[in-house]
Design a protein around this motif. Structure first.
Motif, PDB file in Angstrom:
ATOM      1  N   HIS A 138      31.111 -11.256 -14.067  1.00  0.00           N
ATOM      2  CA  HIS A 138      31.424 -12.873 -14.209  1.00  0.00           C
ATOM      3  C   HIS A 138      30.457 -13.448 -14.835  1.00  0.00           C
ATOM      4  O   HIS A 138      29.203 -13.235 -14.430  1.00  0.00           O
ATOM      5  N   VAL A 139      30.720 -14.538 -15.586  1.00  0.00           N
ATOM      6  CA  VAL A 139      29.848 -15.535 -16.014  1.00  0.00           C
ATOM      7  C   VAL A 139      29.863 -16.526 -15.320  1.00  0.00           C
ATOM      8  O   VAL A 139      30.813 -17.631 -15.176  1.00  0.00           O
ATOM      9  N   LEU A 140      28.732 -16.930 -14.565  1.00  0.00           N
ATOM     10  CA  LEU A 140      28.704 -18.035 -13.653  1.00  0.00           C
ATOM     11  C   LEU A 140      27.564 -19.156 -14.352  1.00  0.00           C
ATOM     12  O   LEU A 140      26.678 -18.799 -14.831  1.00  0.00           O
ATOM     13  N   PRO A 141      28.089 -20.467 -14.003  1.00  0.00           N
ATOM     14  CA  PRO A 141      27.085 -21.438 -14.628  1.00  0.00           C
ATOM     15  C   PRO A 141      25.683 -21.682 -14.010  1.00  0.00           C
ATOM     16  O   PRO A 141      25.014 -22.355 -14.759  1.00  0.00           O
ATOM     17  N   SER A 142      25.572 -21.146 -12.836  1.00  0.00           N
ATOM     18  CA  SER A 142      24.205 -21.314 -12.375  1.00  0.00           C
ATOM     19  C   SER A 142      24.169 -20.489 -11.069  1.00  0.00           C
ATOM     20  O   SER A 142      24.678 -19.652 -10.499  1.00  0.00           O
ATOM     21  N   HIS A 143      22.580 -20.457 -10.651  1.00  0.00           N
ATOM     22  CA  HIS A 143      22.480 -19.704  -9.324  1.00  0.00           C
ATOM     23  C   HIS A 143      23.147 -20.302  -8.353  1.00  0.00           C
ATOM     24  O   HIS A 143      23.480 -19.653  -7.290  1.00  0.00           O
ATOM     25  N   ASP A 178      37.695 -21.058   4.957  1.00  0.00           N
ATOM     26  CA  ASP A 178      38.180 -22.006   4.146  1.00  0.00           C
ATOM     27  C   ASP A 178      38.617 -22.239   2.798  1.00  0.00           C
ATOM     28  O   ASP A 178      38.020 -21.690   1.833  1.00  0.00           O
ATOM     29  N   SER A 179      40.044 -22.299   2.811  1.00  0.00           N
ATOM     30  CA  SER A 179      40.682 -22.252   1.484  1.00  0.00           C
ATOM     31  C   SER A 179      39.784 -23.015   0.223  1.00  0.00           C
ATOM     32  O   SER A 179      40.008 -22.538  -1.017  1.00  0.00           O
ATOM     33  N   GLU A 180      39.513 -24.071   0.486  1.00  0.00           N
ATOM     34  CA  GLU A 180      38.950 -24.910  -0.608  1.00  0.00           C
ATOM     35  C   GLU A 180      37.682 -24.096  -1.268  1.00  0.00           C
ATOM     36  O   GLU A 180      37.564 -23.975  -2.479  1.00  0.00           O
ATOM     37  N   LYS A 181      36.832 -23.501  -0.365  1.00  0.00           N
ATOM     38  CA  LYS A 181      35.724 -23.028  -0.787  1.00  0.00           C
ATOM     39  C   LYS A 181      36.053 -21.751  -1.563  1.00  0.00           C
ATOM     40  O   LYS A 181      35.465 -21.191  -2.471  1.00  0.00           O
ATOM     41  N   TYR A 182      37.216 -20.954  -0.848  1.00  0.00           N
ATOM     42  CA  TYR A 182      37.474 -19.858  -1.633  1.00  0.00           C
ATOM     43  C   TYR A 182      38.217 -20.047  -2.989  1.00  0.00           C
ATOM     44  O   TYR A 182      37.884 -19.075  -3.863  1.00  0.00           O
ATOM     45  N   LEU A 183      38.730 -21.082  -3.192  1.00  0.00           N
ATOM     46  CA  LEU A 183      39.583 -21.244  -4.436  1.00  0.00           C
ATOM     47  C   LEU A 183      38.407 -22.064  -5.528  1.00  0.00           C
ATOM     48  O   LEU A 183      39.148 -22.047  -6.569  1.00  0.00           O
ATOM     49  N   LYS A 184      37.215 -22.104  -5.114  1.00  0.00           N
ATOM     50  CA  LYS A 184      36.290 -22.591  -6.163  1.00  0.00           C
ATOM     51  C   LYS A 184      36.119 -21.409  -7.388  1.00  0.00           C
ATOM     52  O   LYS A 184      36.164 -21.985  -8.542  1.00  0.00           O
ATOM     53  N   PHE A 185      36.416 -20.400  -6.882  1.00  0.00           N
ATOM     54  CA  PHE A 185      36.333 -19.278  -7.980  1.00  0.00           C
ATOM     55  C   PHE A 185      37.795 -18.757  -8.146  1.00  0.00           C
ATOM     56  O   PHE A 185      37.699 -17.322  -8.327  1.00  0.00           O
ATOM     57  N   GLU A 186      38.773 -19.397  -8.014  1.00  0.00           N
ATOM     58  CA  GLU A 186      40.190 -18.840  -8.064  1.00  0.00           C
ATOM     59  C   GLU A 186      40.360 -17.903  -9.285  1.00  0.00           C
ATOM     60  O   GLU A 186      41.146 -16.808  -9.140  1.00  0.00           O
ATOM     61  N   LYS A 187      39.811 -18.183 -10.466  1.00  0.00           N
ATOM     62  CA  LYS A 187      40.101 -17.322 -11.719  1.00  0.00           C
ATOM     63  C   LYS A 187      39.538 -16.022 -11.507  1.00  0.00           C
ATOM     64  O   LYS A 187      40.212 -15.030 -11.655  1.00  0.00           O
ATOM     65  N   GLU A 188      38.134 -16.178 -11.049  1.00  0.00           N
ATOM     66  CA  GLU A 188      37.606 -14.717 -10.908  1.00  0.00           C
ATOM     67  C   GLU A 188      38.333 -13.863  -9.755  1.00  0.00           C
ATOM     68  O   GLU A 188      38.206 -12.648  -9.836  1.00  0.00           O
ATOM     69  N   ARG A 189      38.386 -14.640  -8.695  1.00  0.00           N
ATOM     70  CA  ARG A 189      38.975 -14.018  -7.469  1.00  0.00           C
ATOM     71  C   ARG A 189      40.450 -13.319  -7.799  1.00  0.00           C
ATOM     72  O   ARG A 189      40.920 -12.362  -7.456  1.00  0.00           O
ATOM     73  N   ILE A 235      24.704 -13.741 -15.098  1.00  0.00           N
ATOM     74  CA  ILE A 235      25.683 -12.637 -14.968  1.00  0.00           C
ATOM     75  C   ILE A 235      25.725 -12.299 -13.551  1.00  0.00           C
ATOM     76  O   ILE A 235      25.011 -11.893 -13.028  1.00  0.00           O
ATOM     77  N   PHE A 236      26.986 -12.439 -12.935  1.00  0.00           N
ATOM     78  CA  PHE A 236      27.213 -11.865 -11.715  1.00  0.00           C
ATOM     79  C   PHE A 236      28.264 -10.589 -11.777  1.00  0.00           C
ATOM     80  O   PHE A 236      29.235 -10.657 -11.723  1.00  0.00           O
ATOM     81  N   ASP A 237      27.519  -9.467 -11.510  1.00  0.00           N
ATOM     82  CA  ASP A 237      28.269  -8.225 -11.484  1.00  0.00           C
ATOM     83  C   ASP A 237      28.968  -7.742 -10.077  1.00  0.00           C
ATOM     84  O   ASP A 237      28.486  -8.179  -9.031  1.00  0.00           O
ATOM     85  N   PHE A 238      30.404  -7.681 -10.272  1.00  0.00           N
ATOM     86  CA  PHE A 238      31.148  -7.483  -9.303  1.00  0.00           C
ATOM     87  C   PHE A 238      32.085  -6.292  -9.212  1.00  0.00           C
ATOM     88  O   PHE A 238      33.264  -6.139  -9.884  1.00  0.00           O
ATOM     89  N   PRO A 239      31.501  -4.798  -8.743  1.00  0.00           N
ATOM     90  CA  PRO A 239      32.257  -3.703  -8.731  1.00  0.00           C
ATOM     91  C   PRO A 239      33.424  -3.901  -7.901  1.00  0.00           C
ATOM     92  O   PRO A 239      33.150  -4.209  -6.755  1.00  0.00           O
ATOM     93  N   ARG A 240      34.715  -3.252  -8.212  1.00  0.00           N
ATOM     94  CA  ARG A 240      35.674  -3.181  -7.174  1.00  0.00           C
ATOM     95  C   ARG A 240      36.554  -1.844  -7.191  1.00  0.00           C
ATOM     96  O   ARG A 240      36.588  -1.182  -8.551  1.00  0.00           O
ATOM     97  N   LEU A 241      36.955  -1.482  -6.148  1.00  0.00           N
ATOM     98  CA  LEU A 241      37.530  -0.159  -6.064  1.00  0.00           C
ATOM     99  C   LEU A 241      39.323  -0.462  -6.222  1.00  0.00           C
ATOM    100  O   LEU A 241      39.612  -1.268  -5.353  1.00  0.00           O
ATOM    101  N   PHE A 242      40.075   0.271  -7.067  1.00  0.00           N
ATOM    102  CA  PHE A 242      41.459   0.201  -6.878  1.00  0.00           C
ATOM    103  C   PHE A 242      42.141   1.551  -6.521  1.00  0.00           C
ATOM    104  O   PHE A 242      41.524   2.388  -7.061  1.00  0.00           O
TER     105      PHE A 242
END
Length: 262
Positions: free
Chosen positions: A197-202, A11-22, A250-257
């Motif tokens: 990532h700083v998210l507004p809520s649980h 679902d592209s709409e759900k994916y794009l809720k966090f477009e900036k972070e993604r 605070i939502f930590d998200f490690p990523r490998l590049f």
């Protein structure tokens, strides 16, 4: 199976809720190859086109092809970015059937969904022109609380009779990726970055995963049970992600590049 779990609709709409972070990891990755001579680029797992647009911004004269398994994602990408070519493809089928070559092969948070990702990486490398470059980002957050708590809920006595298939995480160790890419080329870089990532809520954590990591489970649950499942997940989220003094999370998200030159 892994394939059957991927078949439920993205679902592209759900994916794009966090477009900036993604999108931020895609920006950070493409900046690492800025200044190179890129006239053709392939974006593997382009999703709704946000990562392809990042490539276009850095290489405005390049011909860019974005491919994705999801028809919904490709439809959204075509709508939003008319100056980029998008086609629906399974990445592995594409590598087998295409005769195209590219100066840049890019992938942002896609390969972890593929059961044979190391073969995919090798096959994508073959599609590079001489002196081309492959730039890949893969989430490596499977030791984070969100994944442990999801596993705890879906394997509990309450839910294991309903959820028959647990998602098979295809995240491998840094050493395994290192060994694959070092066998392809002597010219490469590999690193990890943790995004705080700083998210507004649980509730925002649920929304983030509803469109990605929870999809394989939600597809197995009848709509009448969805609220109960969400309640159980939310209870664990609250336990594992404390509210900060400003009321946010605070939502930590490690990523490998990694970047590999041909």
């Amino acid at each position: 199976t892994e394939v059957s779990l991927m078949e439920n609709k993205w679902d592209s709409e759900k994916y794009l809720k966090f477009e900036k972070e993604r999108t931020q990891p895609a920006i950070d990755l493409v900046r690492r190859v800025e200044g190179r001579n890129v006239s053709s680029a392939l974006d593997v797992g382009c999703g709704p086109g946000n990562s392809s647009a990042v490539i276009k911004n850095i290489f405005p004269n390049a011909d860019i092809l974005g491919i994705d398994f999801s028809a919904d994602m490709i439809e959204r990408a075509k709508k939003d970015y008319t100056n980029i070519t998008f086609e629906q493809w399974d990445a592995d089928v594409f590598t087998e059937e295409t005769s195209q070559k590219f100066d840049l092969i890019f992938s942002n948070a896609c390969l972890q969904w593929l059961p044979n990702q190391f073969n995919t990486i090798k096959n994508l490398y073959k599609l590079l022109n001489d002196n081309g470059i492959m730039a890949i980002q893969i989430p490596c957050n499977f030791d984070e609380p969100i994944h442990h708590l999801i596993s705890k809920v879906v394997t509990s006595e309450k839910w294991k009779a309903v959820i028959k298939h647990e998602r098979n995480y295809v995240m491998s160790s840094v050493e395994e990726y290192f060994n694959v890419i070092s066998a392809l080329s002597d010219e490469f870089d590999i690193w990890t970055t943790t995004y705080h990532h700083v998210l507004p809520s649980h509730e925002a954590i649920w929304s983030w995963y509803e469109g990605t990591g929870l999809r394989p489970y939600l597809s197995q649950i009848d709509d009448s049970m969805r609220d109960e499942f969400k309640k159980d997940i939310m209870e664990e989220i609250r336990k594992n992600y404390p509210l900060q003094k400003n009321g946010k999370v605070i939502f930590d998200f490690p990523r490998l590049f990694f970047i590999v030159e041909k």
